[in-house]
Structures are given as C-alpha cells and as structure tokens.
Design a protein around this motif. Sequence first.
Motif, PDB file in Angstrom:
ATOM      1  N   ILE A 196     -63.942-117.186 -22.215  1.00  0.00           N
ATOM      2  CA  ILE A 196     -63.738-116.138 -22.751  1.00  0.00           C
ATOM      3  C   ILE A 196     -63.257-116.876 -24.052  1.00  0.00           C
ATOM      4  CG2 ILE A 196     -62.733-113.874 -23.333  1.00  0.00           C
ATOM      5  CD1 ILE A 196     -62.234-113.814 -20.448  1.00  0.00           C
ATOM      6  N   SER A 197     -64.201-116.502 -25.341  1.00  0.00           N
ATOM      7  CA  SER A 197     -63.595-117.285 -26.392  1.00  0.00           C
ATOM      8  C   SER A 197     -63.816-116.168 -27.639  1.00  0.00           C
ATOM      9  CB  SER A 197     -64.539-118.476 -26.667  1.00  0.00           C
ATOM     10  OG  SER A 197     -63.645-119.056 -27.716  1.00  0.00           O
ATOM     11  N   ALA A 246     -56.534-112.118 -13.409  1.00  0.00           N
ATOM     12  CA  ALA A 246     -55.243-112.625 -13.999  1.00  0.00           C
ATOM     13  C   ALA A 246     -55.391-113.450 -15.224  1.00  0.00           C
ATOM     14  CB  ALA A 246     -54.286-113.010 -12.732  1.00  0.00           C
ATOM     15  N   ILE A 247     -54.387-113.400 -16.078  1.00  0.00           N
ATOM     16  CA  ILE A 247     -54.739-114.455 -17.241  1.00  0.00           C
ATOM     17  C   ILE A 247     -53.270-115.278 -17.216  1.00  0.00           C
ATOM     18  CG2 ILE A 247     -55.170-115.230 -19.520  1.00  0.00           C
ATOM     19  CD1 ILE A 247     -57.104-112.777 -19.911  1.00  0.00           C
ATOM     20  N   HIS A 248     -53.361-116.442 -17.141  1.00  0.00           N
ATOM     21  CA  HIS A 248     -52.196-117.458 -17.105  1.00  0.00           C
ATOM     22  C   HIS A 248     -51.991-117.775 -18.657  1.00  0.00           C
ATOM     23  CE1 HIS A 248     -50.379-121.393 -16.495  1.00  0.00           C
ATOM     24  NE2 HIS A 248     -49.314-120.945 -16.569  1.00  0.00           N
ATOM     25  N   ARG A 249     -50.887-117.177 -19.388  1.00  0.00           N
ATOM     26  CA  ARG A 249     -50.869-117.469 -20.837  1.00  0.00           C
ATOM     27  C   ARG A 249     -49.548-118.261 -20.833  1.00  0.00           C
ATOM     28  NH1 ARG A 249     -46.614-115.672 -23.331  1.00  0.00           N
ATOM     29  NH2 ARG A 249     -47.676-114.898 -25.059  1.00  0.00           N
ATOM     30  N   CYS A 275     -57.145-119.312 -17.329  1.00  0.00           N
ATOM     31  CA  CYS A 275     -55.812-119.656 -18.165  1.00  0.00           C
ATOM     32  C   CYS A 275     -56.223-119.642 -19.418  1.00  0.00           C
ATOM     33  CB  CYS A 275     -55.721-121.344 -17.746  1.00  0.00           C
ATOM     34  SG  CYS A 275     -54.484-122.109 -18.782  1.00  0.00           S
ATOM     35  N   ASP A 276     -55.128-119.374 -20.153  1.00  0.00           N
ATOM     36  CA  ASP A 276     -55.133-119.179 -21.674  1.00  0.00           C
ATOM     37  C   ASP A 276     -54.699-120.182 -22.473  1.00  0.00           C
ATOM     38  OD1 ASP A 276     -54.791-118.454 -24.601  1.00  0.00           O
ATOM     39  OD2 ASP A 276     -54.200-116.507 -24.058  1.00  0.00           O
ATOM     40  N   PRO A 277     -55.105-121.276 -22.604  1.00  0.00           N
ATOM     41  CA  PRO A 277     -54.542-122.696 -23.294  1.00  0.00           C
ATOM     42  C   PRO A 277     -54.066-122.510 -24.453  1.00  0.00           C
ATOM     43  CG  PRO A 277     -56.620-123.153 -22.588  1.00  0.00           C
ATOM     44  CD  PRO A 277     -56.625-121.635 -22.489  1.00  0.00           C
ATOM     45  N   SER A 278     -54.673-121.506 -25.261  1.00  0.00           N
ATOM     46  CA  SER A 278     -54.280-121.329 -26.716  1.00  0.00           C
ATOM     47  C   SER A 278     -52.893-120.758 -26.781  1.00  0.00           C
ATOM     48  CB  SER A 278     -55.400-120.344 -27.391  1.00  0.00           C
ATOM     49  OG  SER A 278     -56.728-120.650 -27.375  1.00  0.00           O
ATOM     50  N   HIS A 279     -52.329-119.842 -26.019  1.00  0.00           N
ATOM     51  CA  HIS A 279     -51.291-119.167 -26.153  1.00  0.00           C
ATOM     52  C   HIS A 279     -50.162-119.990 -25.291  1.00  0.00           C
ATOM     53  CE1 HIS A 279     -53.655-115.840 -27.572  1.00  0.00           C
ATOM     54  NE2 HIS A 279     -52.567-115.540 -28.417  1.00  0.00           N
ATOM     55  N   ILE A 280     -50.702-120.762 -24.388  1.00  0.00           N
ATOM     56  CA  ILE A 280     -49.579-121.834 -23.839  1.00  0.00           C
ATOM     57  C   ILE A 280     -49.013-122.778 -24.895  1.00  0.00           C
ATOM     58  CG2 ILE A 280     -49.522-123.883 -22.018  1.00  0.00           C
ATOM     59  CD1 ILE A 280     -50.866-121.912 -20.082  1.00  0.00           C
ATOM     60  N   LEU A 327     -61.335-119.898 -18.527  1.00  0.00           N
ATOM     61  CA  LEU A 327     -60.496-120.286 -19.741  1.00  0.00           C
ATOM     62  C   LEU A 327     -60.678-119.228 -20.675  1.00  0.00           C
ATOM     63  CD1 LEU A 327     -61.439-124.156 -19.773  1.00  0.00           C
ATOM     64  CD2 LEU A 327     -59.337-123.128 -18.854  1.00  0.00           C
ATOM     65  N   MET A 328     -59.666-118.847 -21.265  1.00  0.00           N
ATOM     66  CA  MET A 328     -59.709-117.999 -22.776  1.00  0.00           C
ATOM     67  C   MET A 328     -59.165-118.720 -23.845  1.00  0.00           C
ATOM     68  SD  MET A 328     -57.973-114.320 -23.745  1.00  0.00           S
ATOM     69  CE  MET A 328     -58.882-113.002 -23.086  1.00  0.00           C
TER      70      MET A 328
END
Length: 365
Positions: free
Chosen positions: A11-12, A153-156, A189-194, A216-217
């Motif tokens: 997702i982007s 679920a999104i892990h952020r 997983c949302d690597p941007s907000h991590i 991935l988002m």
Amino acid sequence: MWLTQDLPCVISGPCSVESPEQIRDTAKQLSQNSKVSILRGGIWKPRTRPNSFEGVGEIGLKWLKQAGIEAGLPVATEVATSRHVELCLKHNIDVLWIGARTTVNPFSVQEIAEVLKGTDIPVLIKNPINPDINLWIGAIERINSVGITKIGAIHRGFSSFDKTAYRNAPMWEIPIELKMLCPELPILCDPSHISGNRELIKSISQKALDLELDGLMIETHFNPEIAMSDAKQQLTPHQLSIVLSQLTFRDKQSLNENVVNRLEQLRQVIDELDEDLLNKFASRMSVIEKIGKYKKENNITILQLDRWEQTLKNRLFIAEKAGLNADFTKKLLELVHQESIRIQVEVMNETNPKTAIKISDKNFE
Ligand code: PEP
Ligand code: MN
C-alpha cells in the motif's frame, strides 16, 4: 486471505492528500509499479500539535478516489470518527484504516464499528501508540463483531520515552505475538511511521518480510521535500521501486528438496539442543533446592548479594567469550536467578510455614 492474491501486499501513497495534482501525479507514478496494489492518502490528519496541517477534509476524498480510478488502484484512507466513515462510504473509498491514536480509545473504535455495521468494507487497524497488544486485539474484535470480516492489522511501531533510532520503536515481539494469536489475520508493516526517516525504510521492510508479515504500507510523495506532513519519511515513487526491487521476498517454504532437507537437519539439532538446555536447567534447579535446604538447616540467610554480583560478572565474561550478546545473557541470568530464589523461598516456607516470608527481591541466591 482476503487481502490480495499476490502477497506481500504493498500500500503506498502520500501521508496526506494535499491537492488534486499531488495525489494524481503520485498515484500515476505508483501505478507504474506492479507491486503496488492500493493507493493510500490521509484526509483527516491527527497531528500532535495544533496549528499544523490537519488534512484537506472531505474534498480530498473526491481527489483521492479520482486519482485511484485514473491509476487503476483501489484507495485507502484513515478514519477516526463515525462521520469520517460515513463520508468515506459516500465517496466509495475502498479500504479504511484506523490510526494508532484511535486504536487506543475503545469508545472511538466502538463508534466507528457502529457505522460500519451492514457494510463489508475492508478495515485495517493500526497498533495503538502504546505497546498494549490487548488494546490492539480489542479494536480488531470490536470491528469484527459488527460483521466486518475483511480485517487486517498494521504494525507501525510504538511510542517510547527512551531515545531510539526509530520514530516509533518496532518491538517486533508484539506483531509476532499477534500473528501467533490470530494466524488468519493479515498483518502489514508500516516502515514509514516506524522509522520516521527514509534511510531505515528498506531494512525495516526486509525485517517485516523475514518475519512473514503480509504486506507493507510505505508513504510516497511525488516531491517529498514539499510534503505538508511527514516530509522526512516519504519516498518518491521511484525510490519506492528501488527499495522494493532490493528486498528479498523469501518463500515461506522452499520447493528445493536439498534446502528442505538441510533445514530439517538443522531443526533437529535445535530440538536436541533445546532438550539439553531444559535438562540442564532442571539439574541446576535441583541443586538450588539442595542449597535452599542446606541454608535452612544451617540457619544461613539466603541473601547473598556478593555471590550474585560475582556470578553475574563471571557468567557475562564466559558468555562474551562464547560470542553471546551481553543483553541477552543478562536477561537470561536474571530470569534463572529469579527462579532459583523462588525455589529457595519455597523450600523455606515448606519447612517452616509459620515463619514463611514473602521475598520478591532479586538479590538472593
Ligand atoms: C498515517 O498513516 O499517516 C498516520 C497518521 O499513521 P499513524 O496512525 O500510524 O500515526
Ligand atoms: Mn504519515
């Protein structure tokens, strides 16, 4: 899994929808990458401080949807209130997500759930800001209980007071636990907000894939320099293509027989080592029990602070020589030590229940 046929799902799109041109250009560039399957864009932005850009509001839903149609991509946005959900449904938004600041609040999640009743729109639920897996699961249950079945679920990552390299500490053990508790639930997983910056996005994405997360988002903007929110962490669609092309998408199961056999052999070695370890722990604990009895019989206190400090020092030295991580060793020894104390206290209570003492201090052995 409902999410997409081709996992991992990517997702982007921008942190925020800013203008019709910004979302259209970004979406167009993203559509050239076959790995991107959903276009994201925030319409209502939960900002930490007032007087920051708080999103363009309802008008942006039209721009987002139109950009998605032109790019041939379904679109997703964040909802935080029942009104947001109603507007998204009115504008045919394809996927909703609940943000980290909303997941923490069961009242808000329930309010959102109520207006979702009777629809079958997919809903992604970000982890709460604080590392509380039950809040996350509770939000998932609330959405599921009104009949929504397409849930992810999104892990952020999680907010923490300690300074870390991340904007939000990943605490991977939490999404791993969620995966074990809900094996059917897709987790992205949302690597941007991590990460909070561009540099860490690739390594976090790789880690997520290695842990078998399902997608991935990643935030992208046609020109991140001028982004009105989260400028530092957004990639250009081109940079996203590079990151995605550098990731290793590992198979859950290898079809190569040699690989399968070798892995099986290694797993057997691990099984045996684990058994040895557990037997050694059992032996250690039975010696501890003897020590407890001996101390009791001879009227010796179980407080042995010096001994514990010496033991720790000595074991850390051995562990370092053996190439073990010091943090890991310390945690392990502390755990073993606590169990040793529990056993000694039990021994004491057994022999003299009247004078039973309650000890929780760690510095005994
Ligand atoms: C976002 O996705 O832009 C966002 C605000 O995310 P989070 O809820 O994870 O902070
Ligand atoms: Mn953002």
